[in-house]
Design a protein around this motif. Structure first.
Motif, short mmCIF file in Angstrom:
data_model
loop_
_atom_site.label_atom_id
_atom_site.label_comp_id
_atom_site.label_asym_id
_atom_site.label_seq_id
_atom_site.Cartn_x
_atom_site.Cartn_y
_atom_site.Cartn_z
N GLN A 118 115.98 -15.20 73.49
CA GLN A 118 117.09 -16.16 73.49
C GLN A 118 117.55 -16.50 74.91
O GLN A 118 117.75 -17.68 75.24
CB GLN A 118 118.27 -15.60 72.67
N SER A 119 117.71 -15.48 75.76
CA SER A 119 118.22 -15.79 77.11
C SER A 119 117.16 -16.54 77.92
O SER A 119 117.50 -17.38 78.76
CB SER A 119 118.71 -14.53 77.83
N GLN A 139 118.46 -19.92 79.42
CA GLN A 139 118.48 -20.08 80.89
C GLN A 139 117.46 -21.11 81.34
O GLN A 139 117.73 -21.90 82.24
CB GLN A 139 118.23 -18.73 81.57
N SER A 140 116.28 -21.10 80.73
CA SER A 140 115.27 -22.10 81.11
C SER A 140 115.79 -23.50 80.81
O SER A 140 115.64 -24.42 81.63
CB SER A 140 113.95 -21.87 80.35
N ARG A 141 116.43 -23.65 79.66
CA ARG A 141 116.94 -24.97 79.29
C ARG A 141 118.04 -25.43 80.25
O ARG A 141 118.06 -26.58 80.68
CB ARG A 141 117.45 -24.99 77.85
N ALA A 142 118.93 -24.52 80.58
CA ALA A 142 120.02 -24.88 81.50
C ALA A 142 119.46 -25.27 82.88
O ALA A 142 119.91 -26.24 83.50
CB ALA A 142 121.00 -23.71 81.64
N LEU A 143 118.47 -24.53 83.34
CA LEU A 143 117.86 -24.83 84.65
C LEU A 143 117.11 -26.15 84.61
O LEU A 143 117.14 -26.95 85.56
CB LEU A 143 116.94 -23.69 85.08
N LEU A 144 116.42 -26.37 83.50
CA LEU A 144 115.69 -27.64 83.31
C LEU A 144 116.67 -28.81 83.37
O LEU A 144 116.42 -29.81 84.05
CB LEU A 144 114.99 -27.54 81.95
N GLU A 145 117.79 -28.65 82.67
CA GLU A 145 118.78 -29.74 82.66
C GLU A 145 119.40 -29.92 84.05
O GLU A 145 119.74 -31.03 84.44
CB GLU A 145 119.86 -29.46 81.61
N GLY A 186 113.85 -33.69 87.50
CA GLY A 186 114.04 -35.10 87.84
C GLY A 186 115.07 -35.34 88.93
O GLY A 186 115.30 -36.49 89.31
N VAL A 187 115.70 -34.28 89.45
CA VAL A 187 116.61 -34.44 90.58
C VAL A 187 115.75 -34.66 91.84
O VAL A 187 114.86 -33.84 92.13
CB VAL A 187 117.50 -33.18 90.76
N ASP A 188 116.02 -35.74 92.55
CA ASP A 188 115.21 -36.08 93.73
C ASP A 188 113.71 -35.91 93.41
O ASP A 188 113.22 -36.53 92.48
CB ASP A 188 115.62 -35.23 94.94
N ARG A 189 113.02 -35.03 94.14
CA ARG A 189 111.57 -34.89 93.93
C ARG A 189 111.25 -33.58 93.20
O ARG A 189 110.16 -33.04 93.36
CB ARG A 189 110.85 -34.95 95.28
N LEU A 190 112.15 -33.07 92.41
CA LEU A 190 112.00 -31.75 91.80
C LEU A 190 111.64 -31.85 90.32
O LEU A 190 112.12 -32.74 89.63
CB LEU A 190 113.30 -30.96 91.97
N SER A 191 110.81 -30.94 89.87
CA SER A 191 110.43 -30.91 88.44
C SER A 191 110.51 -29.48 87.93
O SER A 191 109.98 -28.56 88.58
CB SER A 191 108.99 -31.39 88.23
N TYR A 192 111.11 -29.33 86.78
CA TYR A 192 111.17 -28.00 86.16
C TYR A 192 109.87 -27.72 85.40
O TYR A 192 109.33 -28.60 84.73
CB TYR A 192 112.37 -27.90 85.21
N VAL A 193 109.39 -26.49 85.53
CA VAL A 193 108.18 -26.08 84.81
C VAL A 193 108.54 -24.87 83.94
O VAL A 193 109.04 -23.86 84.44
CB VAL A 193 107.05 -25.68 85.79
N ALA A 202 109.87 -19.05 71.49
CA ALA A 202 111.09 -19.72 71.98
C ALA A 202 110.74 -20.70 73.10
O ALA A 202 111.26 -21.82 73.14
CB ALA A 202 112.09 -18.68 72.47
N LEU A 203 109.84 -20.29 73.99
CA LEU A 203 109.46 -21.18 75.09
C LEU A 203 108.56 -22.31 74.60
O LEU A 203 108.62 -23.43 75.12
CB LEU A 203 108.82 -20.38 76.23
N GLY A 204 107.76 -22.03 73.57
CA GLY A 204 106.98 -23.10 72.94
C GLY A 204 107.90 -24.15 72.33
O GLY A 204 107.65 -25.36 72.42
N ALA A 205 108.99 -23.68 71.72
CA ALA A 205 109.96 -24.62 71.13
C ALA A 205 110.63 -25.45 72.22
O ALA A 205 110.81 -26.66 72.08
CB ALA A 205 111.01 -23.84 70.33
N LEU A 206 110.98 -24.79 73.33
CA LEU A 206 111.61 -25.53 74.43
C LEU A 206 110.66 -26.60 74.98
O LEU A 206 111.07 -27.72 75.29
CB LEU A 206 112.00 -24.54 75.56
#
Ligand code: GUN
Ligand code: ZN
Length: 428
Positions: free
Chosen positions: A175-176, A180-186, A190-197, A213-217
């Motif tokens: 769950q965390s 946490q991955s979702r919050a960081l992704l949001e 897409g900020v400037d030249r950055l991409s979340y992986v 859980a990460l597959g669902a995200l």
């Protein structure tokens, strides 16, 4: 204000793995016009000087101008433990990597490490990095914050581990990891030249629940890439088999949990089964070759010839700090040597393409970075092809571009990187 950079220009009009060295475009007295962070024109020095008399001219002489290097797999938190002696993967992780990664709960430690890391990558001509961070969200903020300040294109994510195979203090939960991955992704994607992986470390340190859980995200955010490790060492594969007795093979532990897809970056991918190769090719996934790491940790010899023949996309990477260098030149040299040991000597055009356009294509960014062409982002490196006495005396005998370039590929390092531009801004 436009800047006209003069030098020998190396660009690619195609893929040298498919078309041979003729896919490269070389202009002996060439120029690149940079404006507003993008490449506005590429051509001959004389023509571009005449057409753009108002541009500021930066003359790099005989240096080779190419796209900046794209390092498709690294662990910036392992910067301080690079070149740690004598262990194979699982012991190396337990002895060196995990204790160091624990320190990244301290955001000021993480920020200092990120600055050191980008000082080193830029000095080596790398303008795009794809990094694992640690389980700590602070480590992701530090990475993206430092990249953003420097105007770099950077990709990365929180490394997720929830199984008791990872040490206490370096574990999250299913769950965390999701939250946490979702919050960081949001926050960062897409900020400037950055991409979340999205970043599950590898099957041995995740429970099936965390992989799901990460597959669902990932299903909720298909615009993001997903990175993980696959079939790096024989012992690791046996370990995966014992932890996931139901799985058909290593790849199946990802596939069964929604972690196989075209936006998947699978690091190492050395000891693959035929079914795994078929599935990776079918979905159009990317394999990331980490040759200095694969020799340093004793993992094995990546099958570049066989896998590229199957049409798989391959990127090139340092795998800092399992890899033994921050330099994509050293990494190209190792890729050449590994190719030799597998009977597939890679041509200099293939090596340079892998470190630029090939890695960019593996990340789905081939339209933005990794080449010198009008409209591309202005990430450039100027390489001195005579940076040491040993290289200079060999290059002096060269009969063509490839013979002039190959000594730098085999013997060069950050001393060969005379200038770097990131997003049109001079970075070295
Ligand atoms: N497999 C899982 N984690 C790692 C890592 O940090 N480095 C390498 N080389 N392989 C891994
Ligand atoms: Zn790795």
């Amino acid at each position: 204000m436009a800047e006209l950079i003069l030098g020998q220009v190396l660009a690619f009009a195609g893929d040298p793995f498919a078309e041979g060295p003729g896919a490269a475009r070389h202009e002996r007295r060439g120029a690149v016009l940079v404006e507003g962070g993008k490449i506005a024109a590429v051509g001959s020095a004389d023509a571009l000087r005449a057409a753009h008399p108002g541009a500021t001219v930066t003359d790099m002489g005989d240096a080779l101008l190419s796209a900046g290097f794209v390092d498709a797999h690294a662990h910036y938190p392992q910067t301080a433990i690079i070149a740690s002696w004598g262990k194979r993967l699982i012991d190396w992780l337990n002895s060196y990597t995990f204790p160091e990664e624990m320190r990244f709960s301290d955001s000021s430690y993480a920020e200092t490490a990120a600055e050191t890391y980008f000082d080193l990558t830029i000095s080596n001509g790398t303008t795009t990095t794809v990094s694992y961070c640690t389980i700590h969200p602070e480590s992701v903020d530090a990475y993206f914050g430092a990249a953003r300040k420097r105007g770099l294109r950077a990709l990365g994510g929180k490394t997720c581990m929830d199984r008791d195979t990872a040490p206490e203090g370096l574990r999250d939960t299913a769950q965390s990891a999701y939250d946490q991955s979702r919050a960081l992704l949001e926050r960062w994607h897409g900020v400037d030249r950055l991409s979340y992986v999205i970043t599950p470390r590898f099957s041995p340190t995740s429970t099936p629940e965390q992989l799901s859980a990460l597959g669902a995200l990932w299903a909720e955010h298909p615009e993001c890439l997903m990175q993980t490790h696959l079939s790096e060492q024989i012992d690791e594969i046996a370990w995966v088999k014992s932890l996931y007795p139901q799985a058909r093979d290593y790849l199946d532990t990802y596939e069964a949990h929604g972690l196989l897809g075209a936006g998947g970056l699978y690091g190492h991918a050395i000891h693959l089964e035929p079914r795994e190769i078929d599935r990776l090719a079918e979905v159009g996934a990317s394999l990331i070759h980490c040759p200095t790491s694969n020799t340093f940790i004793g993992s094995g010899l990546f099958d570049m010839g066989g896998l590229t023949r199957r049409g798989l996309k391959v990127g090139l990477a340092t795998d800092t700090g399992g890899g033994s260098s921050f330099s994509m030149l050293r990494t190209m040299a190792a890729a050449y040597e590994v190719g030799q040991l597998r009977g597939r000597p890679l041509h200099p055009s293939e090596l340079w393409w892998l470190a630029t356009q090939g890695s960019a294509r593996a990340l789905g960014l081939e339209g933005k970075i990794g080449n010198l062409a009008k409209g591309m982002e202005a990430d450039l490196v100027a390489t001195d092809l005579a940076s040491t006495p040993a290289i200079a005396q060999r290059a002096a005998r060269a009969g063509d571009l490839w013979e002039a370039l190959f000594p730098t590929i085999m013997m060069g390092d950050d001393r060969a990187v005379s200038a770097v531009w990131a997003g049109g801004r001079r970075a070295k």
